[in-house]
Scaffold this active site. Structure first.
Site, mmCIF file in Angstrom:
data_model
loop_
_atom_site.group_PDB
_atom_site.id
_atom_site.type_symbol
_atom_site.label_atom_id
_atom_site.label_comp_id
_atom_site.label_asym_id
_atom_site.label_seq_id
_atom_site.Cartn_x
_atom_site.Cartn_y
_atom_site.Cartn_z
ATOM 1 N N HIS A 1 0.858 -1.193 0.000
ATOM 2 C CA HIS A 1 0.000 0.000 0.000
ATOM 3 C C HIS A 1 0.894 1.243 0.000
ATOM 4 C CE1 HIS A 1 -2.668 3.123 1.550
ATOM 5 N NE2 HIS A 1 -3.673 2.363 1.176
ATOM 6 N N CYS B 1 -3.900 2.265 -4.476
ATOM 7 C CA CYS B 1 -4.826 3.112 -3.723
ATOM 8 C C CYS B 1 -4.890 4.451 -4.445
ATOM 9 C CB CYS B 1 -4.358 3.283 -2.282
ATOM 10 S SG CYS B 1 -5.394 4.439 -1.357
ATOM 11 N N HIS C 1 -7.829 0.145 -3.893
ATOM 12 C CA HIS C 1 -8.586 1.012 -2.995
ATOM 13 C C HIS C 1 -9.073 2.171 -3.846
ATOM 14 C CE1 HIS C 1 -6.267 -0.136 0.957
ATOM 15 N NE2 HIS C 1 -6.894 -1.151 0.410
ATOM 16 N N ASP D 1 -12.842 2.845 -0.675
ATOM 17 C CA ASP D 1 -11.966 3.229 0.429
ATOM 18 C C ASP D 1 -12.511 4.492 1.078
ATOM 19 O OD1 ASP D 1 -9.816 3.042 2.074
ATOM 20 O OD2 ASP D 1 -8.409 3.997 0.694
ATOM 21 N N HIS D 2 -12.495 4.496 2.352
ATOM 22 C CA HIS D 2 -12.965 5.645 3.145
ATOM 23 C C HIS D 2 -14.349 6.110 2.666
ATOM 24 C CE1 HIS D 2 -8.525 6.778 4.198
ATOM 25 N NE2 HIS D 2 -8.823 5.518 4.426
ATOM 26 N N TYR E 1 -14.031 5.098 8.017
ATOM 27 C CA TYR E 1 -14.672 3.803 7.752
ATOM 28 C C TYR E 1 -16.112 3.710 8.267
ATOM 29 C CZ TYR E 1 -10.235 2.250 6.010
ATOM 30 O OH TYR E 1 -9.093 2.120 5.254
HETATM 31 C C1 DNO Z 1 -6.079 3.662 5.579
HETATM 32 C C2 DNO Z 1 -5.512 2.451 4.995
HETATM 33 C C3 DNO Z 1 -4.127 2.122 5.493
HETATM 34 C C4 DNO Z 1 -3.703 0.771 4.960
HETATM 35 C C5 DNO Z 1 -2.333 0.343 5.362
HETATM 36 C C6 DNO Z 1 -1.950 -0.893 4.615
HETATM 37 O O1 DNO Z 1 -7.238 3.880 5.511
HETATM 38 O O2 DNO Z 1 -5.566 2.500 3.633
HETATM 39 O O3 DNO Z 1 -4.156 2.084 6.883
HETATM 40 O O4 DNO Z 1 -4.556 -0.191 5.439
HETATM 41 O O5 DNO Z 1 -1.414 1.335 5.149
HETATM 42 O O6 DNO Z 1 -0.857 -1.464 5.235
#
Ligand code: DNO
Length: 394
Positions: free
Chosen positions: A235, A273, A300, A353-354, A370
């Site tokens: 990531h 991401c 993501h 994501d988020h 989240y």
């Molecule tokens: C945040 C996430 C990160 C991710 C880590 C992966 O929302 O995208 O915390 O899980 O960096 O290791």
């Protein structure tokens, strides 16, 4: 595109039946309770799989986010043989349980960082934000890190000083809490003295040192992952630049190319991401996907809007600087390519994501970024794009 949902385990306030209501098919989770550097046992993995299955809503655990890399590995010091052995053993145990997509990061000390947990949006929803001036205020005046001022543009440093002078203790406490909240699944937060102590262990470590430690990690771990059929996927740094004077080496397209080039194996892959990479103005996400497509094992999908001083906020999933429709088009084309090669698993798992904190989630105590409804909104918008793009491509 396989719809997945990050679930933080039994302590997540969002229960699995609500995850199922979103329509997501698979769960992304981790054994957050296992301390960094210790083995994830087969028993513990199976117990978590059972917990997901026993909810009886048709979900299964398919993606690990994250199998944490111990800070000693990142610093390249300490009992590395034991730590590499532990990491390989955890991978072997995951593979034995059929979980084969494993996300991790290589950010020193802290995971992702924001400065504002709740910037108001229309109608009272809120978004996450990273504000250069507040970060400067934190590093210069709260952490009192020597040299911090030089790491910010003069405008941001001056604005940070103004913010600090006008801020109340409660605002400063909130800033500290927000910056520390990025550790996924962790409920402990560093205090300022603890953060200083953690940073002191990194004094003098350069980006080249971090890269050397990363190269060693890859050479120790990727061959084992390949044998096990595990797809590792790093990531990116979030934000994609150094913070607290710590080096970061997973921030740009060039960084990704370097990582994937170190070990030319599908086992050495990427979590693309679009939010984290997207916060770097030099990263063109569709171009990055095209270049690295074969090695992207997890997506993501979220969006950011970058402001003039480099601050950014988390925008709607289909707003912001990343062209999400183009991303989806490219991902579907890559999946078609994988299917044409008869690959067993042509679909790439993605998660919305988020999300913004909206309506019933306000005050519910979900993890920052989240909430249920905001992520479901993102997922539903993406699902609409996926379905329209697939139809038009057919
Ligand atoms: C945040 C996430 C990160 C991710 C880590 C992966 O929302 O995208 O915390 O899980 O960096 O290791």
């Amino acid at each position: 595109m396989k719809e997945s949902w990050r679930w933080f385990g039994p302590l997540d306030v969002i229960p699995l039946h609500e995850v199922a209501q979103t329509g997501a098919r698979v769960v992304v989770t981790a054994l957050h309770e296992v301390p960094y550097g210790e083995v994830w046992s087969v028993d513990a993995i199976r117990a978590r799989q059972r917990l997901v299955a026993d909810a009886g809503v048709g979900l299964s655990w398919e993606v690990v986010e994250s199998l944490p890399v111990h800070d000693d590995i990142k610093r390249g010091t300490g009992d590395l043989d034991r730590l590499f052995g532990t990491y390989r053993q955890s991978l072997a145990n995951l593979a034995a349980c059929g979980v084969r997509t494993v996300c991790y990061n290589f950010m020193p000390v802290l995971d992702w960082t924001r400065t504002d947990p709740a910037v108001p949006r229309r109608g009272g929803g809120t978004a996450l934000r990273f504000d250069e001036a507040k970060m400067a205020a934190f590093e210069m005046h709260m952490l009192e890190r020597p040299g911090a001022e030089g790491d910010f543009a003069p405008g941001a440093a001056a604005a940070g000083t103004r913010w600090f002078e006008r801020s109340s203790q409660a605002e400063r406490d909130l800033l500290l809490g927000t910056i520390m909240a990025g550790l996924p699944g962790a409920y402990d937060r560093y205090s300022i003295p603890e953060l200083r102590a953690a940073l002191a262990r990194w004094e003098g470590v350069t980006a080249d040192d971090l890269r050397a430690a990363y190269a060693r990690f890859l050479s120790e771990i990727v061959p084992a992952a390949e044998d096990l059929g595990i797809r590792l996927c790093v990531h990116p740094d979030d934000p994609p630049r150094p913070v607290f004077g710590l080096p970061r080496v997973v921030s740009t397209e060039g960084d990704a190319a370097w990582i994937l080039g170190r070990e030319e194996s599908r086992a050495n892959g990427l979590t693309l991401c679009t939010g984290a990479f997207g916060a770097h103005p030099g990263n063109d996400l569709p171009a990055m996907f095209k270049r690295f497509a074969d090695r992207v094992h997890f997506l993501h999908l979220r969006n950011v809007t970058i402001e003039e001083d480099g601050s950014f906020f988390e925008d709607d999933h289909l707003a912001g600087r990343v062209d999400m429709v183009e991303m989806v088009r490219l991902v579907l084309a890559e999946e078609a390519r994988r299917a044409a090669e008869d690959r067993a698993d042509p679909e790439i798992p993605f998660r919305p994501d988020h999300g913004h904190e909206l309506g019933p989630d306000i005050g519910r105590g979900t993890h920052p970024g989240y909430p249920l409804v905001g992520r479901l909104k993102g997922l539903a918008e993406l699902r609409g794009v996926i379905s329209a793009v697939s139809r038009l491509a057919a």
